[in-house]
Design an enzyme around this catalytic site. Sequence first.
Site, PDB file in Angstrom:
ATOM      1  N   GLU A 248       0.869  -1.162   0.000  1.00 60.26           N
ATOM      2  CA  GLU A 248       0.000   0.000   0.000  1.00 60.26           C
ATOM      3  C   GLU A 248       0.917   1.226   0.000  1.00 60.26           C
ATOM      4  OE1 GLU A 248      -2.786   0.261   3.246  1.00 60.26           O
ATOM      5  OE2 GLU A 248      -3.545   2.156   2.449  1.00 60.26           O
TER       6      GLU A 248
ATOM      7  N   ARG B 137       5.308 -13.050   9.773  1.00 57.11           N
ATOM      8  CA  ARG B 137       5.968 -11.755   9.561  1.00 57.11           C
ATOM      9  C   ARG B 137       7.385 -11.788  10.093  1.00 57.11           C
ATOM     10  NH1 ARG B 137       2.083  -7.647   8.846  1.00 57.11           N
ATOM     11  NH2 ARG B 137       3.533  -5.939   9.126  1.00 57.11           N
TER      12      ARG B 137
ATOM     13  N   LYS C 130       4.496   0.793   9.795  1.00 58.04           N
ATOM     14  CA  LYS C 130       4.631   2.030   9.022  1.00 58.04           C
ATOM     15  C   LYS C 130       4.135   3.239   9.811  1.00 58.04           C
ATOM     16  CE  LYS C 130       2.922   0.108   5.184  1.00 58.04           C
ATOM     17  NZ  LYS C 130       2.403  -0.062   3.826  1.00 58.04           N
TER      18      LYS C 130
HETATM   19  P1  ATP Z   1       1.659  -1.908   8.144  1.00 55.47           P
HETATM   20  O1  ATP Z   1       0.984  -2.943   9.000  1.00 55.47           O
HETATM   21  O2  ATP Z   1       2.804  -1.242   8.791  1.00 55.47           O
HETATM   22  O3  ATP Z   1       0.695  -0.959   7.470  1.00 55.47           O
HETATM   23  P2  ATP Z   1       1.447  -3.613   5.917  1.00 55.47           P
HETATM   24  O4  ATP Z   1       1.759  -5.025   6.134  1.00 55.47           O
HETATM   25  O5  ATP Z   1       0.009  -3.260   5.903  1.00 55.47           O
HETATM   26  O6  ATP Z   1       2.276  -2.748   6.939  1.00 55.47           O
HETATM   27  P3  ATP Z   1       1.638  -3.398   3.089  1.00 55.47           P
HETATM   28  O7  ATP Z   1       2.117  -2.261   2.272  1.00 55.47           O
HETATM   29  O8  ATP Z   1       0.208  -3.752   3.023  1.00 55.47           O
HETATM   30  O9  ATP Z   1       2.084  -3.070   4.588  1.00 55.47           O
HETATM   31  O10 ATP Z   1       2.542  -4.674   2.833  1.00 55.47           O
HETATM   32  C1  ATP Z   1       2.823  -5.199   1.572  1.00 55.47           C
HETATM   33  C2  ATP Z   1       3.193  -6.642   1.737  1.00 55.47           C
HETATM   34  O11 ATP Z   1       4.315  -6.768   2.597  1.00 55.47           O
HETATM   35  C3  ATP Z   1       2.077  -7.432   2.349  1.00 55.47           C
HETATM   36  O12 ATP Z   1       1.914  -8.641   1.627  1.00 55.47           O
HETATM   37  C4  ATP Z   1       2.521  -7.681   3.754  1.00 55.47           C
HETATM   38  O13 ATP Z   1       2.012  -8.878   4.257  1.00 55.47           O
HETATM   39  C5  ATP Z   1       4.038  -7.719   3.595  1.00 55.47           C
HETATM   40  N1  ATP Z   1       4.706  -7.354   4.857  1.00 55.47           N
HETATM   41  C6  ATP Z   1       4.541  -6.216   5.555  1.00 55.47           C
HETATM   42  N2  ATP Z   1       5.262  -6.240   6.696  1.00 55.47           N
HETATM   43  C7  ATP Z   1       5.899  -7.440   6.722  1.00 55.47           C
HETATM   44  C8  ATP Z   1       6.784  -8.082   7.651  1.00 55.47           C
HETATM   45  N3  ATP Z   1       7.157  -7.484   8.784  1.00 55.47           N
HETATM   46  N4  ATP Z   1       7.245  -9.315   7.343  1.00 55.47           N
HETATM   47  C9  ATP Z   1       6.891  -9.908   6.192  1.00 55.47           C
HETATM   48  N5  ATP Z   1       6.055  -9.366   5.284  1.00 55.47           N
HETATM   49  C10 ATP Z   1       5.554  -8.158   5.543  1.00 55.47           C
HETATM   50 MG    MG Z   2      -1.460  -3.734   4.547  1.00 52.42          MG
END
Ligand code: ATP
Ligand code: MG
Length: 552
Positions: A33, A259, A269
């Site tokens: 995102e 994760r 984020k």
């Molecule tokens: P936040 O929770 O901080 O908003 P997010 O997971 O929603 O982060 P996205 O931009 O939606 O952020 O993530 C894109 C991809 O990266 C998703 O498939 C998510 O599952 C993966 N991702 C995000 N953080 C991690 C992590 N700590 N370890 C592994 N994969 C991750």
């Molecule tokens: Mg997300």
Amino acid sequence: MENTPISNFLQTIISDDLAEGRVAEVVTRFPPEPNGYLHIGHAKSISVNFGLAQANGGRCNLRFDDTNPEKESQEFIESIQADVKWLGYEWSGEVRYASTYFQQLYDWAVFLVEQGKAYVCDLNAEEARLYRGTLTEAGKNSPSRDRSVEENLDLLERMRAGEFDEGAKVLRAKIDMASPNMNMRDPILYRIRKVTHHQTGNDWVIYPTYDFAHGQEDAIEGVTHSICTLEFEDHRPLYDWFIESLPVNSRPHQYEFGRLNPSYTITSKRKLKQLVDEDVVIGWDDPRMPTVSGMRRRGYSPTAIRKFCDMIGTTRSDGVVDVAMLEFAIREDLNENAPRAMAVLNPLKVVLTDYPVEQVEELVTPCHPSREDLGERMLPFTRELYIDADDFREEANKKYKRLVLGKRVRLRNAYVIEADEAIKDEAGNIIEIHAHTIPNTLGENPEDGIKPKGVIQWVSAAHGERAELRIYDRLFNHESPDKGDNDFMDHLNPESLSLVKAAWVEPSLKSAVPEQRFQFEREGYFVADRYDHSSERLVFNKTIGLRDTWNG
Ligand code: ATP
Ligand code: MG
């Protein structure tokens, strides 16, 4: 990049799917995102998605999941693309945006309404929460649930036309308000949001939810394996419900893995944004940030980051990974690949009283102890030098293997010298050392058999360059800065940055280019700053020390 064979549960699933002919080509996607910069957790997700596609001769899409326009921006879109490329991956075809599928998603919403599988609901957020029930208690049907298809179609069209205020109505799937899985209790498909979208401008005033958008986007793109993190496990039944209920022309499947949570690090984020907004760091790419651009500016290489992502494996458990493993991967890579150079952080002048004033010896020295391909550099040796003030003592016991009055030390890549006198100012501070060289000690031990105990770095006073060194350390001094009751702001390491305004560095570093990495001997690994370094103003960031000082 070579195709390294992968061995984990996802590869097993893919191998089976290929062997049984369930999929012809493996298609994955990385779906960020655009509401922040990518961080180390995203690097893991990127390495999983792109890595599996690569290893199986498939392809991986980069898709911006841009369904929440309020928090998203073009700046983030650009930084994310740059980061994925820098990490060494190439997405298949053009960059994709969930927003380009908005019309298709809307058409599918209409389809669900026509099938009696979705309805427009008038409950406000608070009422909806009460109707939803709890984990132990079934929810109640919304009073809007039994609207006719005609009425729903009309209301949905009017939602889209902007007739209603934000929050006045939502479109919901009609599934089961008594489902033990809360995600199945008539989840929301569309919300009214009267905001301009960075891609679609003012075309839409209703936006699809992640749940309604994600699987359908996967289907449109022909994604076969939709890999996400474990918190989406409970959403999988809903993912499947949409795919089964809609006339999509491919059938993606969702798989989850744990994760990545490195210790001493935050990967939310929202919290990273807070560090930026409250000026705790200088920006998303501050070298102390766990963002991809921060790690880049810190001097981490893409190879080392990828290596770390492989090293930690891909499993279905959400554990904490010791950040020392990341640092180990960084050190290992730099030890192998970084040319050596000499820098003096806390300069103390040494005058070699026996050495002719005008003489300059050009000592040609390998850049790396084992990598001949990294070439050689020239170290000018002169009568006046700088050494580190910590490398001299008037008196010391045997454990101190540096320069002591009346004793010898080897200057790295140069002569053995012996200290004769410490010159002091009126306050008694040592301001200069007088010493002499021991003859014929270039690459040789002293002929009189009195060997020096240690080796120290030095820089010619006449030929050296001034440099600014930014000494970075971990941003947090707590293993889990945001776990439980911890407020991460309480666990900032006060020593995460210290500045050395005027170090002396060897003259070859004048030709260092931004982002070039070095080992400053005995001091650690450094990188020429991506933005501030030039041949006119040398600026180096400390990447990491030579060994782990946190785990003893
Ligand atoms: P936040 O929770 O901080 O908003 P997010 O997971 O929603 O982060 P996205 O931009 O939606 O952020 O993530 C894109 C991809 O990266 C998703 O498939 C998510 O599952 C993966 N991702 C995000 N953080 C991690 C992590 N700590 N370890 C592994 N994969 C991750
Ligand atoms: Mg997300």
